[in-house]
Design a protein around this motif. Structure first.
Motif, PDB file in Angstrom:
ATOM      1  N   GLN A   1      14.554  40.418  30.912  1.00  0.00           N
ATOM      2  CA  GLN A   1      13.724  41.366  30.845  1.00  0.00           C
ATOM      3  C   GLN A   1      13.771  42.154  32.347  1.00  0.00           C
ATOM      4  O   GLN A   1      13.937  41.638  33.494  1.00  0.00           O
ATOM      5  CB  GLN A   1      12.255  40.732  30.750  1.00  0.00           C
ATOM      6  CG  GLN A   1      11.290  41.989  31.211  1.00  0.00           C
ATOM      7  CD  GLN A   1       9.996  40.767  31.139  1.00  0.00           C
ATOM      8  OE1 GLN A   1       9.682  40.014  30.225  1.00  0.00           O
ATOM      9  NE2 GLN A   1       9.133  41.227  32.124  1.00  0.00           N
TER      10      GLN A   1
ATOM     11  N   THR B   1      17.882  40.978  25.262  1.00  0.00           N
ATOM     12  CA  THR B   1      17.410  41.839  26.338  1.00  0.00           C
ATOM     13  C   THR B   1      16.291  42.769  26.114  1.00  0.00           C
ATOM     14  O   THR B   1      16.161  43.421  25.085  1.00  0.00           O
ATOM     15  CB  THR B   1      18.568  42.962  26.709  1.00  0.00           C
ATOM     16  OG1 THR B   1      19.929  42.246  26.844  1.00  0.00           O
ATOM     17  CG2 THR B   1      18.566  43.599  28.059  1.00  0.00           C
ATOM     18  N   ASP B   2      15.267  42.888  27.057  1.00  0.00           N
ATOM     19  CA  ASP B   2      13.953  43.645  26.977  1.00  0.00           C
ATOM     20  C   ASP B   2      13.786  44.623  28.086  1.00  0.00           C
ATOM     21  O   ASP B   2      13.603  44.092  29.041  1.00  0.00           O
ATOM     22  CB  ASP B   2      12.829  42.553  26.952  1.00  0.00           C
ATOM     23  CG  ASP B   2      11.518  43.182  26.709  1.00  0.00           C
ATOM     24  OD1 ASP B   2      11.603  44.370  26.276  1.00  0.00           O
ATOM     25  OD2 ASP B   2      10.415  42.393  27.002  1.00  0.00           O
TER      26      ASP B   2
ATOM     27  N   ARG C   1      12.105  47.348  29.615  1.00  0.00           N
ATOM     28  CA  ARG C   1      10.787  48.102  29.622  1.00  0.00           C
ATOM     29  C   ARG C   1      10.431  49.063  30.713  1.00  0.00           C
ATOM     30  O   ARG C   1      11.415  49.164  31.547  1.00  0.00           O
ATOM     31  CB  ARG C   1       9.840  46.898  30.241  1.00  0.00           C
ATOM     32  CG  ARG C   1       9.734  45.738  29.203  1.00  0.00           C
ATOM     33  CD  ARG C   1       8.977  44.429  29.670  1.00  0.00           C
ATOM     34  NE  ARG C   1       8.591  43.509  28.881  1.00  0.00           N
ATOM     35  CZ  ARG C   1       7.722  42.577  28.561  1.00  0.00           C
ATOM     36  NH1 ARG C   1       6.565  42.857  29.543  1.00  0.00           N
ATOM     37  NH2 ARG C   1       7.718  41.842  27.623  1.00  0.00           N
TER      38      ARG C   1
END
Length: 119
Positions: free
Chosen positions: A31, A65-66, A68
């Motif tokens: 992340q 996979t994040d 943001r």
């Protein structure tokens, strides 16, 4: 032969890729916010574990996979087959340190697998 800083990083990453074996890894969750200045090591770690050579060491390892846009801290959360977790905070580590921690933990789990097989 002229070797730039970028070339040196590629050579180092290629050398570290050879040692990464995801055999005992169940899931890797990454992340990060791409607009923050402290995400380089996390992105390099992602690039390394996403190579075909590393991925082929465990085709069942899930990689999530994040990405943001919330100024969150870069984080790598690794879950092993036995349920143990390794959480790496990318803002405070280099990609080499993150890979070393992963390799070390994977190597520590390898003998346990061999011992259980012999019993």
């Amino acid at each position: 032969l002229l070797c730039t800083g970028t070339d040196r990083r590629r050579i180092k990453m290629a050398a570290s890729t050879a040692a990464v074996v995801l055999k005992s890894v169940k899931r890797i969750a990454i992340q990060f916010c791409p607009f923050e200045s402290n995400v380089r090591s996390t992105r390099e770690f992602l690039k390394t574990i996403s190579t075909e050579k590393v991925r082929s060491t465990n085709i069942n390892c899930e990689t999530v996979t994040d990405v943001r846009h919330d100024k969150s801290e870069p984080l790598v959360d690794i879950t092993f087959d036995d349920g143990e977790r390794l959480v790496l905070k990318g803002a405070h580590l280099t990609s080499k340190e993150m890979l070393t921690a992963l390799i070390s933990r994977c190597n520590a789990k390898e003998p346990k697998t061999k011992e259980n097989t012999k019993k």
